[in-house]
Motif scaffolding. Sequence first.
Motif, PDB file in Angstrom:
ATOM      1  N   LEU A   1      -4.787   9.185   1.035  1.00  0.00           N
ATOM      2  CA  LEU A   1      -4.181   8.458  -0.075  1.00  0.00           C
ATOM      3  C   LEU A   1      -4.245   6.954   0.167  1.00  0.00           C
ATOM      4  O   LEU A   1      -4.463   6.176  -0.772  1.00  0.00           O
ATOM      5  N   ARG A   2      -4.066   6.541   1.405  1.00  0.00           N
ATOM      6  CA  ARG A   2      -4.198   5.118   1.732  1.00  0.00           C
ATOM      7  C   ARG A   2      -5.630   4.647   1.487  1.00  0.00           C
ATOM      8  O   ARG A   2      -5.855   3.535   1.004  1.00  0.00           O
ATOM      9  N   MET A   3      -6.586   5.488   1.849  1.00  0.00           N
ATOM     10  CA  MET A   3      -7.974   5.123   1.618  1.00  0.00           C
ATOM     11  C   MET A   3      -8.242   4.958   0.129  1.00  0.00           C
ATOM     12  O   MET A   3      -8.941   4.032  -0.298  1.00  0.00           O
ATOM     13  N   ARG A   4      -7.676   5.837  -0.676  1.00  0.00           N
ATOM     14  CA  ARG A   4      -7.846   5.723  -2.129  1.00  0.00           C
ATOM     15  C   ARG A   4      -7.249   4.409  -2.638  1.00  0.00           C
ATOM     16  O   ARG A   4      -7.844   3.728  -3.476  1.00  0.00           O
ATOM     17  N   ALA A   5      -6.063   4.086  -2.128  1.00  0.00           N
ATOM     18  CA  ALA A   5      -5.414   2.842  -2.561  1.00  0.00           C
ATOM     19  C   ALA A   5      -6.259   1.639  -2.175  1.00  0.00           C
ATOM     20  O   ALA A   5      -6.501   0.739  -2.996  1.00  0.00           O
TER      21      ALA A   5
ATOM     22  N   ALA B   1      -9.460   1.494  -1.530  1.00  0.00           N
ATOM     23  CA  ALA B   1     -10.702   1.477  -2.303  1.00  0.00           C
ATOM     24  C   ALA B   1     -10.458   0.953  -3.710  1.00  0.00           C
ATOM     25  O   ALA B   1     -11.292   0.224  -4.277  1.00  0.00           O
ATOM     26  N   THR B   2      -9.310   1.308  -4.272  1.00  0.00           N
ATOM     27  CA  THR B   2      -8.960   0.823  -5.610  1.00  0.00           C
ATOM     28  C   THR B   2      -8.732  -0.677  -5.610  1.00  0.00           C
ATOM     29  O   THR B   2      -9.167  -1.388  -6.534  1.00  0.00           O
ATOM     30  N   PHE B   3      -8.073  -1.174  -4.579  1.00  0.00           N
ATOM     31  CA  PHE B   3      -7.890  -2.629  -4.482  1.00  0.00           C
ATOM     32  C   PHE B   3      -9.248  -3.323  -4.419  1.00  0.00           C
ATOM     33  O   PHE B   3      -9.455  -4.378  -5.028  1.00  0.00           O
ATOM     34  N   GLY B   4     -10.166  -2.736  -3.626  1.00  0.00           N
ATOM     35  CA  GLY B   4     -11.496  -3.333  -3.529  1.00  0.00           C
ATOM     36  C   GLY B   4     -12.200  -3.376  -4.868  1.00  0.00           C
ATOM     37  O   GLY B   4     -12.858  -4.365  -5.212  1.00  0.00           O
ATOM     38  N   LEU B   5     -12.055  -2.293  -5.639  1.00  0.00           N
ATOM     39  CA  LEU B   5     -12.657  -2.240  -6.968  1.00  0.00           C
ATOM     40  C   LEU B   5     -12.058  -3.295  -7.883  1.00  0.00           C
ATOM     41  O   LEU B   5     -12.776  -4.092  -8.499  1.00  0.00           O
TER      42      LEU B   5
ATOM     43  N   VAL C   1       0.833  -1.196   0.000  1.00  0.00           N
ATOM     44  CA  VAL C   1       0.000   0.000   0.000  1.00  0.00           C
ATOM     45  C   VAL C   1       0.872   1.252   0.000  1.00  0.00           C
ATOM     46  O   VAL C   1       0.580   2.237  -0.709  1.00  0.00           O
ATOM     47  N   GLU C   2       1.954   1.236   0.778  1.00  0.00           N
ATOM     48  CA  GLU C   2       2.815   2.418   0.860  1.00  0.00           C
ATOM     49  C   GLU C   2       3.497   2.725  -0.468  1.00  0.00           C
ATOM     50  O   GLU C   2       3.815   3.882  -0.752  1.00  0.00           O
ATOM     51  N   VAL C   3       3.741   1.706  -1.299  1.00  0.00           N
ATOM     52  CA  VAL C   3       4.274   1.960  -2.646  1.00  0.00           C
ATOM     53  C   VAL C   3       3.290   2.842  -3.416  1.00  0.00           C
ATOM     54  O   VAL C   3       3.668   3.823  -4.071  1.00  0.00           O
ATOM     55  N   TRP C   4       2.012   2.519  -3.326  1.00  0.00           N
ATOM     56  CA  TRP C   4       0.978   3.307  -3.994  1.00  0.00           C
ATOM     57  C   TRP C   4       0.876   4.704  -3.392  1.00  0.00           C
ATOM     58  O   TRP C   4       0.726   5.692  -4.110  1.00  0.00           O
TER      59      TRP C   4
ATOM     60  N   THR D   1      -2.566  16.438  -0.281  1.00  0.00           N
ATOM     61  CA  THR D   1      -3.504  15.484   0.327  1.00  0.00           C
ATOM     62  C   THR D   1      -2.824  14.696   1.432  1.00  0.00           C
ATOM     63  O   THR D   1      -1.685  14.252   1.275  1.00  0.00           O
ATOM     64  N   ASP D   2      -3.534  14.514   2.528  1.00  0.00           N
ATOM     65  CA  ASP D   2      -2.995  13.778   3.670  1.00  0.00           C
ATOM     66  C   ASP D   2      -2.776  12.313   3.295  1.00  0.00           C
ATOM     67  O   ASP D   2      -3.546  11.735   2.513  1.00  0.00           O
TER      68      ASP D   2
END
Length: 235
Positions: free
Chosen positions: A185-189, A191-195, A166-169, A180-181
């Motif tokens: 950004l972790r939440m975006r990553a 959420a993208t994995f979930g998608l 996740v930290e790579v992303w 952006t905090d």
Amino acid sequence: MPSTDAAAASSTTRPGSATQPGSATQPGSAPESTGPTQRSRAKENRRQALLSAAASLFALHGFSRVSLEDLGAAAGVSGPAVYRHFPGKQAVLADLLVTVSQELLDGGRRVAAENADPLAALRGLVAFQVDFALGKPDVIRVQDRDFSCLSDEDQAAVRTLQRSYVEVWVEVLADLHPETDASELRMRAHATFGLINSTPHSVRSHGRKMASATARPLLESMALAALLADCRTTP
């Protein structure tokens, strides 16, 4: 440490008979092997066959309903022969999930390192994750359903690897969203994995599997839209 036979051979060599560096191999002598032996390759191939069978069977039936005999039969070996490769069924599950988590981390780091431009790096990460989701949907199902069957130690190992992935992303996203905090950004990553990782469920329509050629661009475009969206609101 040299073997006894090697030491004896060295002590009985006649003066001037030693082969000099770069000299030709004596006629009839076997060339020194520098790669894995055929036996070790066969063992690794069998181990990989067991892991592949485990992914399919665990995904289909669930970890608790699959026996070592089932794994062996699917890989073409007897149940007891599985113990030559793994100490038990839980070890198979651990190897499957820890290995794939390490592969994701290694692959993500490689993509980020090969792309200096952050947008290119993000596109590469998305494509990499989509490749994984389309190529290993069974592993995703096993991770979702049977993660709790791992030992505490193996759960911790998987979580550590996945957090690092996740930290790579997050590092790439931070270059694209500098104000952006990191928590967002972790939440975006995630959420993208979930998608993307919903692929094992979303690529099926009325019992028929959607072609990867159709699923891939759709998943990539949706993932990039979510990752690049500017969510700042105006007063």
